[in-house]
Motif scaffolding. Structure first.
Motif, PDB file in Angstrom:
ATOM      1  N   GLU A   3      21.366  56.243  27.558  1.00  0.00           N
ATOM      2  CA  GLU A   3      22.535  56.028  28.422  1.00  0.00           C
ATOM      3  C   GLU A   3      22.091  55.832  29.874  1.00  0.00           C
ATOM      4  O   GLU A   3      22.633  54.996  30.596  1.00  0.00           O
ATOM      5  N   LYS A   4      21.096  56.600  30.287  1.00  0.00           N
ATOM      6  CA  LYS A   4      20.584  56.511  31.665  1.00  0.00           C
ATOM      7  C   LYS A   4      19.976  55.131  31.925  1.00  0.00           C
ATOM      8  O   LYS A   4      20.238  54.517  32.963  1.00  0.00           O
ATOM      9  N   ALA A   6      20.618  52.332  30.254  1.00  0.00           N
ATOM     10  CA  ALA A   6      21.697  51.339  30.196  1.00  0.00           C
ATOM     11  C   ALA A   6      22.475  51.311  31.503  1.00  0.00           C
ATOM     12  O   ALA A   6      22.841  50.228  31.985  1.00  0.00           O
ATOM     13  N   LYS A   7      22.711  52.471  32.073  1.00  0.00           N
ATOM     14  CA  LYS A   7      23.439  52.540  33.343  1.00  0.00           C
ATOM     15  C   LYS A   7      22.638  51.873  34.462  1.00  0.00           C
ATOM     16  O   LYS A   7      23.189  51.104  35.256  1.00  0.00           O
ATOM     17  N   LYS A   8      21.336  52.120  34.503  1.00  0.00           N
ATOM     18  CA  LYS A   8      20.481  51.485  35.519  1.00  0.00           C
ATOM     19  C   LYS A   8      20.464  49.970  35.339  1.00  0.00           C
ATOM     20  O   LYS A   8      20.529  49.218  36.307  1.00  0.00           O
ATOM     21  N   GLY A  10      22.787  48.146  33.956  1.00  0.00           N
ATOM     22  CA  GLY A  10      24.102  47.637  34.358  1.00  0.00           C
ATOM     23  C   GLY A  10      24.223  47.475  35.856  1.00  0.00           C
ATOM     24  O   GLY A  10      24.713  46.457  36.344  1.00  0.00           O
ATOM     25  N   TRP A  11      23.751  48.442  36.604  1.00  0.00           N
ATOM     26  CA  TRP A  11      23.842  48.361  38.063  1.00  0.00           C
ATOM     27  C   TRP A  11      22.851  47.341  38.632  1.00  0.00           C
ATOM     28  O   TRP A  11      23.144  46.681  39.632  1.00  0.00           O
ATOM     29  N   THR A  14      24.553  44.158  38.197  1.00  0.00           N
ATOM     30  CA  THR A  14      25.615  44.082  39.202  1.00  0.00           C
ATOM     31  C   THR A  14      25.071  43.580  40.527  1.00  0.00           C
ATOM     32  O   THR A  14      25.652  42.693  41.158  1.00  0.00           O
ATOM     33  N   ASP A  61      37.865  53.480  29.542  1.00  0.00           N
ATOM     34  CA  ASP A  61      36.939  53.985  30.553  1.00  0.00           C
ATOM     35  C   ASP A  61      36.539  52.789  31.405  1.00  0.00           C
ATOM     36  O   ASP A  61      35.764  51.943  30.967  1.00  0.00           O
ATOM     37  N   ASP A  63      35.038  49.958  33.514  1.00  0.00           N
ATOM     38  CA  ASP A  63      33.653  49.504  33.565  1.00  0.00           C
ATOM     39  C   ASP A  63      33.340  49.056  34.994  1.00  0.00           C
ATOM     40  O   ASP A  63      33.466  47.885  35.333  1.00  0.00           O
ATOM     41  N   TYR A  64      32.929  50.010  35.822  1.00  0.00           N
ATOM     42  CA  TYR A  64      32.732  49.728  37.239  1.00  0.00           C
ATOM     43  C   TYR A  64      31.600  48.744  37.531  1.00  0.00           C
ATOM     44  O   TYR A  64      31.737  47.939  38.462  1.00  0.00           O
ATOM     45  N   PRO A  65      30.484  48.749  36.792  1.00  0.00           N
ATOM     46  CA  PRO A  65      29.487  47.705  37.054  1.00  0.00           C
ATOM     47  C   PRO A  65      30.043  46.294  36.871  1.00  0.00           C
ATOM     48  O   PRO A  65      29.765  45.399  37.670  1.00  0.00           O
TER      49      PRO A  65
END
Length: 85
Positions: A3-4, A6-8, A10-11, A14, A61, A63-65
């Motif tokens: 998850e960590k 994937a979040k990186k 995604g940003w 972005t 939820d 999806d801010y990215p």
């Protein structure tokens, strides 16, 4: 993929998306200086980004990215479209 990670990822995507749309500033400046460019590609980008922002907001939820990546596309794409006339 964690998850960590994937979040990186995604940003990072972005940030690259924002840079891509900031590139419209050159077209906007050229349009304002009388060297009018085509409105078709910026219009397509504006519509595409509007759809993605709507999608990001409509998810349970948010999806801010995706939202952050596409808001500049709406603003700069629309600016390029308006100044091309």
């Amino acid at each position: 993929m964690s998850e960590k990670t994937a979040k990186k990822l995604g940003w990072a995507g972005t940030c690259m998306s924002i840079l891509m749309y900031v590139a419209y500033i050159a077209q906007i400046m050229s349009n304002l200086n009388g060297n009018k460019g085509s409105f078709i590609q910026p219009l397509a980008a504006t519509i595409n980004c509007t759809l993605w922002v709507t999608y990001g907001f409509c998810k349970k939820d948010r999806d801010y990215p995706i939202i952050c990546a596409n808001v500049p596309g709406i603003l700069f794409g629309l600016g390029a479209v308006i100044t091309s006339f």
